[in-house]
Design a protein around this motif. Sequence first.
Motif, PDB file in Angstrom:
ATOM      1  N   GLU A  12       0.852  -1.187   0.000  1.00  0.00           N
ATOM      2  CA  GLU A  12       0.000   0.000   0.000  1.00  0.00           C
ATOM      3  C   GLU A  12       0.889   1.238   0.000  1.00  0.00           C
ATOM      4  OE1 GLU A  12      -3.656   1.768   2.658  1.00  0.00           O
ATOM      5  OE2 GLU A  12      -2.017   0.788   3.703  1.00  0.00           O
ATOM      6  N   THR A  13       0.561   2.179  -0.873  1.00  0.00           N
ATOM      7  CA  THR A  13       1.234   3.471  -0.896  1.00  0.00           C
ATOM      8  C   THR A  13       0.177   4.534  -0.661  1.00  0.00           C
ATOM      9  OG1 THR A  13       2.772   2.602  -2.560  1.00  0.00           O
ATOM     10  CG2 THR A  13       2.775   4.981  -2.207  1.00  0.00           C
ATOM     11  N   ILE A  14       0.451   5.456   0.267  1.00  0.00           N
ATOM     12  CA  ILE A  14      -0.518   6.490   0.652  1.00  0.00           C
ATOM     13  C   ILE A  14       0.107   7.872   0.462  1.00  0.00           C
ATOM     14  CG2 ILE A  14      -1.890   7.458   2.547  1.00  0.00           C
ATOM     15  CD1 ILE A  14      -1.725   4.641   3.853  1.00  0.00           C
ATOM     16  N   GLU A 134      -5.810   1.909  -7.866  1.00  0.00           N
ATOM     17  CA  GLU A 134      -5.400   3.288  -7.599  1.00  0.00           C
ATOM     18  C   GLU A 134      -6.638   4.109  -7.272  1.00  0.00           C
ATOM     19  OE1 GLU A 134      -1.266   3.840  -9.980  1.00  0.00           O
ATOM     20  OE2 GLU A 134      -3.076   4.459 -11.037  1.00  0.00           O
ATOM     21  N   GLN A 135      -6.571   4.810  -6.143  1.00  0.00           N
ATOM     22  CA  GLN A 135      -7.688   5.638  -5.688  1.00  0.00           C
ATOM     23  C   GLN A 135      -7.283   7.106  -5.764  1.00  0.00           C
ATOM     24  OE1 GLN A 135      -8.283   4.046  -1.752  1.00  0.00           O
ATOM     25  NE2 GLN A 135      -9.606   2.407  -2.503  1.00  0.00           N
ATOM     26  N   HIS A 136      -8.089   7.874  -6.495  1.00  0.00           N
ATOM     27  CA  HIS A 136      -7.882   9.318  -6.601  1.00  0.00           C
ATOM     28  C   HIS A 136      -8.926  10.023  -5.744  1.00  0.00           C
ATOM     29  CE1 HIS A 136      -5.747   7.889 -10.159  1.00  0.00           C
ATOM     30  NE2 HIS A 136      -5.011   8.969 -10.001  1.00  0.00           N
ATOM     31  N   PHE A 137      -8.494  11.005  -4.991  1.00  0.00           N
ATOM     32  CA  PHE A 137      -9.378  11.771  -4.109  1.00  0.00           C
ATOM     33  C   PHE A 137      -9.535  13.180  -4.656  1.00  0.00           C
ATOM     34  CE2 PHE A 137      -8.332   9.558   0.226  1.00  0.00           C
ATOM     35  CZ  PHE A 137      -8.743   8.346  -0.280  1.00  0.00           C
ATOM     36  N   ILE A 138     -10.715  13.754  -4.416  1.00  0.00           N
ATOM     37  CA  ILE A 138     -10.975  15.169  -4.651  1.00  0.00           C
ATOM     38  C   ILE A 138     -11.698  15.686  -3.416  1.00  0.00           C
ATOM     39  CG2 ILE A 138     -12.167  16.919  -6.026  1.00  0.00           C
ATOM     40  CD1 ILE A 138     -12.078  14.998  -8.393  1.00  0.00           C
ATOM     41  N   LEU A 139     -11.092  16.622  -2.698  1.00  0.00           N
ATOM     42  CA  LEU A 139     -11.762  17.245  -1.559  1.00  0.00           C
ATOM     43  C   LEU A 139     -12.841  18.184  -2.071  1.00  0.00           C
ATOM     44  CD1 LEU A 139      -8.767  18.081   0.798  1.00  0.00           C
ATOM     45  CD2 LEU A 139     -10.509  16.329   1.138  1.00  0.00           C
ATOM     46  N   ALA A 140     -13.936  18.269  -1.335  1.00  0.00           N
ATOM     47  CA  ALA A 140     -15.035  19.165  -1.716  1.00  0.00           C
ATOM     48  C   ALA A 140     -14.719  20.578  -1.232  1.00  0.00           C
ATOM     49  CB  ALA A 140     -16.345  18.658  -1.124  1.00  0.00           C
ATOM     50  N   ARG A 145      -9.269  19.753  -7.487  1.00  0.00           N
ATOM     51  CA  ARG A 145      -7.942  19.149  -7.587  1.00  0.00           C
ATOM     52  C   ARG A 145      -7.993  17.675  -7.176  1.00  0.00           C
ATOM     53  NH1 ARG A 145      -2.448  21.427  -4.739  1.00  0.00           N
ATOM     54  NH2 ARG A 145      -1.002  20.149  -5.953  1.00  0.00           N
ATOM     55  N   SER A 146      -7.587  16.823  -8.077  1.00  0.00           N
ATOM     56  CA  SER A 146      -7.558  15.379  -7.844  1.00  0.00           C
ATOM     57  C   SER A 146      -6.113  14.947  -7.615  1.00  0.00           C
ATOM     58  CB  SER A 146      -8.123  14.659  -9.075  1.00  0.00           C
ATOM     59  OG  SER A 146      -7.962  13.269  -8.957  1.00  0.00           O
ATOM     60  N   TRP A 147      -5.935  13.960  -6.729  1.00  0.00           N
ATOM     61  CA  TRP A 147      -4.601  13.409  -6.546  1.00  0.00           C
ATOM     62  C   TRP A 147      -4.681  11.915  -6.282  1.00  0.00           C
ATOM     63  CZ3 TRP A 147      -6.967  15.431  -2.224  1.00  0.00           C
ATOM     64  CH2 TRP A 147      -6.816  14.756  -1.018  1.00  0.00           C
ATOM     65  N   LEU A 148      -3.613  11.224  -6.659  1.00  0.00           N
ATOM     66  CA  LEU A 148      -3.488   9.818  -6.345  1.00  0.00           C
ATOM     67  C   LEU A 148      -3.248   9.726  -4.845  1.00  0.00           C
ATOM     68  CD1 LEU A 148      -3.233   6.826  -7.065  1.00  0.00           C
ATOM     69  CD2 LEU A 148      -0.819   7.258  -7.622  1.00  0.00           C
ATOM     70  N   ALA A 149      -4.211   9.137  -4.109  1.00  0.00           N
ATOM     71  CA  ALA A 149      -4.142   9.090  -2.653  1.00  0.00           C
ATOM     72  C   ALA A 149      -3.746   7.710  -2.129  1.00  0.00           C
ATOM     73  CB  ALA A 149      -5.481   9.508  -2.051  1.00  0.00           C
ATOM     74  N   HIS A 150      -4.185   6.658  -2.812  1.00  0.00           N
ATOM     75  CA  HIS A 150      -3.858   5.288  -2.402  1.00  0.00           C
ATOM     76  C   HIS A 150      -3.541   4.445  -3.624  1.00  0.00           C
ATOM     77  CE1 HIS A 150      -6.090   6.015   1.447  1.00  0.00           C
ATOM     78  NE2 HIS A 150      -5.137   5.225   1.894  1.00  0.00           N
ATOM     79  N   ARG A 151      -2.547   3.601  -3.483  1.00  0.00           N
ATOM     80  CA  ARG A 151      -2.263   2.573  -4.483  1.00  0.00           C
ATOM     81  C   ARG A 151      -2.070   1.259  -3.727  1.00  0.00           C
ATOM     82  NH1 ARG A 151       2.474   3.991  -7.377  1.00  0.00           N
ATOM     83  NH2 ARG A 151       1.171   5.029  -8.909  1.00  0.00           N
ATOM     84  N   TYR A 152      -2.792   0.251  -4.168  1.00  0.00           N
ATOM     85  CA  TYR A 152      -2.642  -1.094  -3.623  1.00  0.00           C
ATOM     86  C   TYR A 152      -2.088  -1.965  -4.743  1.00  0.00           C
ATOM     87  CZ  TYR A 152      -5.893   0.449   0.050  1.00  0.00           C
ATOM     88  OH  TYR A 152      -6.502   1.121   1.071  1.00  0.00           O
TER      89      TYR A 152
END
Length: 158
Positions: A12-14, A134-140, A145-152
């Motif tokens: 896991e990479t965070i 790969e999980q990309h997050f966007i804060l409300a 702005r989207s970023w790669l937040a988690h990679r399994y």
Amino acid sequence: MKLLQGNFDVKETIWSSPTSGPVYNTKLIARRQMIGSVLQEFMYAAPGTANSPVERIEYISFNRIEGRWRSISMDIRVPVGLMPAASFDRGQEGKIRLIFDPFPIAGKGSSVTGQMLRMDETINFKDPDHVIKEQHFILADGSGRSWLAHRYEYTKRK
């Protein structure tokens, strides 16, 4: 999906924010099995680690009537509850993209604060022995702005 059953070592990479550096966890194991047409996954800390025995649970299945994938997951490491997700379509060969329902993330401290988060996940099936999520997050926060937040990264145990 039956080919994806078995036990996997997981790296896991965070990235906790768009500007933060990566944090690695190589002490995870995923156990996957089919229950009817649903792939069940339990991700847990490797034996001998001080973490909780099960850290993440996910169920994923293709809904033939809707023509898309459905998933529900929860991660006990973060207090967000159940996280439902669905794809728009069948996906491409070897790749599924899931869009999660927005969910709140708790703020720091004991006061009631937080922020909504949007997330998408791409699952790449390189082959039955290697899968990358790969999980990309966007804060409300209005920035979009989207970023790669988690990679399994999954590697099947032999």
